[in-house]
Design a protein around this motif. Structure first.
Motif, PDB file in Angstrom:
ATOM      1  N   VAL A 161       7.927  -9.047  39.081  1.00 39.49           N
ATOM      2  CA  VAL A 161       8.994  -8.383  38.267  1.00 39.49           C
ATOM      3  C   VAL A 161       8.326  -8.292  36.755  1.00 39.49           C
ATOM      4  CG1 VAL A 161      11.267  -9.108  36.793  1.00 39.49           C
ATOM      5  CG2 VAL A 161      10.907  -9.269  39.284  1.00 39.49           C
ATOM      6  N   ILE A 162       7.637  -9.351  36.392  1.00 39.98           N
ATOM      7  CA  ILE A 162       7.035  -9.222  34.930  1.00 39.98           C
ATOM      8  C   ILE A 162       5.821  -8.138  35.012  1.00 39.98           C
ATOM      9  CG2 ILE A 162       5.157 -10.296  33.653  1.00 39.98           C
ATOM     10  CD1 ILE A 162       6.476 -12.976  34.566  1.00 39.98           C
ATOM     11  N   ILE A 163       5.315  -7.620  36.109  1.00 42.93           N
ATOM     12  CA  ILE A 163       4.085  -6.840  36.084  1.00 42.93           C
ATOM     13  C   ILE A 163       4.824  -5.419  36.185  1.00 42.93           C
ATOM     14  CG2 ILE A 163       2.472  -5.525  37.439  1.00 42.93           C
ATOM     15  CD1 ILE A 163       1.663  -8.085  38.630  1.00 42.93           C
ATOM     16  N   ILE A 164       5.917  -5.246  36.530  1.00 47.39           N
ATOM     17  CA  ILE A 164       6.618  -4.071  36.530  1.00 47.39           C
ATOM     18  C   ILE A 164       7.298  -3.590  35.245  1.00 47.39           C
ATOM     19  CG2 ILE A 164       8.787  -2.900  37.293  1.00 47.39           C
ATOM     20  CD1 ILE A 164       8.190  -4.188  40.170  1.00 47.39           C
ATOM     21  N   LEU A 165       7.780  -4.985  34.801  1.00 49.67           N
ATOM     22  CA  LEU A 165       8.262  -4.727  33.163  1.00 49.67           C
ATOM     23  C   LEU A 165       7.355  -4.311  32.248  1.00 49.67           C
ATOM     24  CD1 LEU A 165      11.053  -7.576  33.319  1.00 49.67           C
ATOM     25  CD2 LEU A 165      11.227  -4.948  33.368  1.00 49.67           C
ATOM     26  N   LEU A 166       6.009  -4.919  32.412  1.00 52.28           N
ATOM     27  CA  LEU A 166       4.816  -4.640  31.430  1.00 52.28           C
ATOM     28  C   LEU A 166       4.603  -3.167  31.710  1.00 52.28           C
ATOM     29  CD1 LEU A 166       2.876  -7.733  31.685  1.00 52.28           C
ATOM     30  CD2 LEU A 166       3.867  -6.933  29.660  1.00 52.28           C
ATOM     31  N   LEU A 167       4.580  -2.762  33.089  1.00 53.77           N
ATOM     32  CA  LEU A 167       4.151  -1.286  33.377  1.00 53.77           C
ATOM     33  C   LEU A 167       5.121  -0.350  32.699  1.00 53.77           C
ATOM     34  CD1 LEU A 167       2.896  -1.272  36.913  1.00 53.77           C
ATOM     35  CD2 LEU A 167       1.680  -1.083  34.673  1.00 53.77           C
ATOM     36  N   ILE A 168       6.359  -0.789  32.798  1.00 50.14           N
ATOM     37  CA  ILE A 168       7.279   0.120  32.174  1.00 50.14           C
ATOM     38  C   ILE A 168       7.296   0.115  30.466  1.00 50.14           C
ATOM     39  CG2 ILE A 168       9.837   0.381  31.636  1.00 50.14           C
ATOM     40  CD1 ILE A 168      10.295  -0.653  34.629  1.00 50.14           C
ATOM     41  N   PHE A 169       7.111  -0.875  30.028  1.00 45.07           N
ATOM     42  CA  PHE A 169       6.923  -0.981  28.501  1.00 45.07           C
ATOM     43  C   PHE A 169       5.756  -0.244  28.063  1.00 45.07           C
ATOM     44  CE2 PHE A 169       5.471  -3.415  24.858  1.00 45.07           C
ATOM     45  CZ  PHE A 169       6.280  -3.078  23.974  1.00 45.07           C
ATOM     46  N   SER A 170       4.779  -0.416  28.712  1.00 46.68           N
ATOM     47  CA  SER A 170       3.318   0.157  28.376  1.00 46.68           C
ATOM     48  C   SER A 170       3.609   1.838  28.638  1.00 46.68           C
ATOM     49  CB  SER A 170       2.283  -0.339  29.433  1.00 46.68           C
ATOM     50  OG  SER A 170       1.980  -1.496  29.167  1.00 46.68           O
ATOM     51  N   TYR A 189       6.449   3.388  28.336  1.00 50.18           N
ATOM     52  CA  TYR A 189       7.284   3.713  27.341  1.00 50.18           C
ATOM     53  C   TYR A 189       6.488   3.861  26.000  1.00 50.18           C
ATOM     54  CZ  TYR A 189      10.844   3.549  23.529  1.00 50.18           C
ATOM     55  OH  TYR A 189      11.621   3.822  22.477  1.00 50.18           O
ATOM     56  N   THR A 190       5.766   2.798  25.546  1.00 51.42           N
ATOM     57  CA  THR A 190       4.999   2.844  24.361  1.00 51.42           C
ATOM     58  C   THR A 190       3.901   3.752  24.349  1.00 51.42           C
ATOM     59  OG1 THR A 190       5.202   0.447  24.401  1.00 51.42           O
ATOM     60  CG2 THR A 190       3.385   1.327  23.067  1.00 51.42           C
ATOM     61  N   ILE A 191       3.351   4.146  25.143  1.00 45.31           N
ATOM     62  CA  ILE A 191       2.354   5.381  25.341  1.00 45.31           C
ATOM     63  C   ILE A 191       3.038   6.649  25.092  1.00 45.31           C
ATOM     64  CG2 ILE A 191       0.650   6.660  26.570  1.00 45.31           C
ATOM     65  CD1 ILE A 191      -0.209   3.966  28.012  1.00 45.31           C
ATOM     66  N   VAL A 192       4.072   6.856  25.723  1.00 42.98           N
ATOM     67  CA  VAL A 192       4.768   8.184  25.708  1.00 42.98           C
ATOM     68  C   VAL A 192       5.379   8.365  24.176  1.00 42.98           C
ATOM     69  CG1 VAL A 192       6.757   9.589  26.440  1.00 42.98           C
ATOM     70  CG2 VAL A 192       5.363   8.419  28.127  1.00 42.98           C
ATOM     71  N   GLN A 195       4.137   7.034  21.491  1.00 45.21           N
ATOM     72  CA  GLN A 195       3.139   6.997  20.588  1.00 45.21           C
ATOM     73  C   GLN A 195       2.767   8.553  20.515  1.00 45.21           C
ATOM     74  OE1 GLN A 195       0.185   4.040  21.396  1.00 45.21           O
ATOM     75  NE2 GLN A 195       1.147   2.564  20.055  1.00 45.21           N
ATOM     76  N   GLN A 196       2.641   9.284  21.806  1.00 43.24           N
ATOM     77  CA  GLN A 196       2.188  10.506  21.968  1.00 43.24           C
ATOM     78  C   GLN A 196       3.139  11.495  21.276  1.00 43.24           C
ATOM     79  OE1 GLN A 196      -0.547  11.689  23.310  1.00 43.24           O
ATOM     80  NE2 GLN A 196      -1.262   9.505  23.519  1.00 43.24           N
ATOM     81  N   LEU A 197       4.405  11.147  21.424  1.00 42.53           N
ATOM     82  CA  LEU A 197       5.346  12.027  20.620  1.00 42.53           C
ATOM     83  C   LEU A 197       5.231  11.627  19.119  1.00 42.53           C
ATOM     84  CD1 LEU A 197       8.442  11.488  22.972  1.00 42.53           C
ATOM     85  CD2 LEU A 197       7.181  13.597  22.769  1.00 42.53           C
ATOM     86  N   THR A 198       5.290  10.560  18.775  1.00 38.62           N
ATOM     87  CA  THR A 198       4.823  10.438  17.447  1.00 38.62           C
ATOM     88  C   THR A 198       3.614  11.102  16.706  1.00 38.62           C
ATOM     89  OG1 THR A 198       6.011   8.322  17.436  1.00 38.62           O
ATOM     90  CG2 THR A 198       4.742   8.403  15.398  1.00 38.62           C
ATOM     91  N   MET A 199       2.578  11.079  17.445  1.00 36.06           N
ATOM     92  CA  MET A 199       1.288  11.832  16.899  1.00 36.06           C
ATOM     93  C   MET A 199       1.502  12.944  16.801  1.00 36.06           C
ATOM     94  SD  MET A 199      -1.699   9.378  18.971  1.00 36.06           S
ATOM     95  CE  MET A 199      -2.920  10.816  19.221  1.00 36.06           C
ATOM     96  N   LYS A 200       2.139  13.930  18.036  1.00 42.80           N
ATOM     97  CA  LYS A 200       2.616  15.226  17.867  1.00 42.80           C
ATOM     98  C   LYS A 200       3.336  15.641  16.724  1.00 42.80           C
ATOM     99  CE  LYS A 200       4.348  18.846  20.878  1.00 42.80           C
ATOM    100  NZ  LYS A 200       4.824  19.065  22.293  1.00 42.80           N
ATOM    101  N   LYS A 201       4.287  14.913  16.532  1.00 47.45           N
ATOM    102  CA  LYS A 201       5.266  15.021  15.017  1.00 47.45           C
ATOM    103  C   LYS A 201       4.453  14.698  13.904  1.00 47.45           C
ATOM    104  CE  LYS A 201       9.182  13.669  12.772  1.00 47.45           C
ATOM    105  NZ  LYS A 201       8.707  13.261  11.489  1.00 47.45           N
ATOM    106  N   ILE A 202       3.409  13.880  13.839  1.00 48.66           N
ATOM    107  CA  ILE A 202       2.448  13.866  12.475  1.00 48.66           C
ATOM    108  C   ILE A 202       1.577  15.026  12.709  1.00 48.66           C
ATOM    109  CG2 ILE A 202       0.752  12.555  11.726  1.00 48.66           C
ATOM    110  CD1 ILE A 202       2.240   9.961  12.753  1.00 48.66           C
ATOM    111  N   LYS A 203       0.828  15.309  13.601  1.00 48.52           N
ATOM    112  CA  LYS A 203       0.004  16.571  13.706  1.00 48.52           C
ATOM    113  C   LYS A 203       0.920  17.839  13.123  1.00 48.52           C
ATOM    114  CE  LYS A 203      -3.322  14.935  17.009  1.00 48.52           C
ATOM    115  NZ  LYS A 203      -3.860  15.182  18.373  1.00 48.52           N
ATOM    116  N   LYS A 204       1.933  17.958  13.629  1.00 52.52           N
ATOM    117  CA  LYS A 204       2.854  19.351  13.161  1.00 52.52           C
ATOM    118  C   LYS A 204       3.051  19.344  11.726  1.00 52.52           C
ATOM    119  CE  LYS A 204       6.821  21.722  14.157  1.00 52.52           C
ATOM    120  NZ  LYS A 204       8.305  21.924  15.095  1.00 52.52           N
ATOM    121  N   ASP A 205       3.407  18.035  11.254  1.00 51.05           N
ATOM    122  CA  ASP A 205       3.654  18.015   9.843  1.00 51.05           C
ATOM    123  C   ASP A 205       2.621  18.046   9.048  1.00 51.05           C
ATOM    124  OD1 ASP A 205       6.348  16.991  10.010  1.00 51.05           O
ATOM    125  OD2 ASP A 205       6.149  14.886   9.982  1.00 51.05           O
TER     126      ASP A 205
END
Length: 92
Positions: free
Chosen positions: A11-20, A22-25, A27-37
């Protein structure tokens, strides 16, 4: 067939994978917005630089004697000796 038990470790491994993931996605969306700005700001900077250059050119032109003479002739109606003034009856 043997059923696998869902352990705390799994369960901990699954939760860590889900959290990771989510975090990666996120960050990618934030980076895309910053590049557009950044791109938009660079375009705006170029426009401001162009406008600034035009204003500098106009300022330099306004300091020339030829420009000053033209302004005095147009605004105050001065004429050089020997010239005949022409008055346009259509303009007011």
């Amino acid at each position: 067939m043997k059923k696998k038990k869902l352990t705390l470790k799994s369960v901990i491994i699954i939760l860590l994978l889900i959290f990771s993931s989510y975090t990666i996605v996120s960050q990618q969306l934030t980076m895309k917005k910053i590049k557009k700005d950044i791109s938009n700001q660079q375009k705006e900077l170029e426009l401001v630089k162009e406008k600034n250059q035009k204003l500098k050119d106009e300022f330099e032109l306004s300091n020339t004697d030829l420009y000053k003479e033209k302004q005095v002739r147009e605004r105050l109606g001065y004429v050089k000796p020997g010239e005949t003034p022409v008055i346009d009856s259509n303009s007011k």
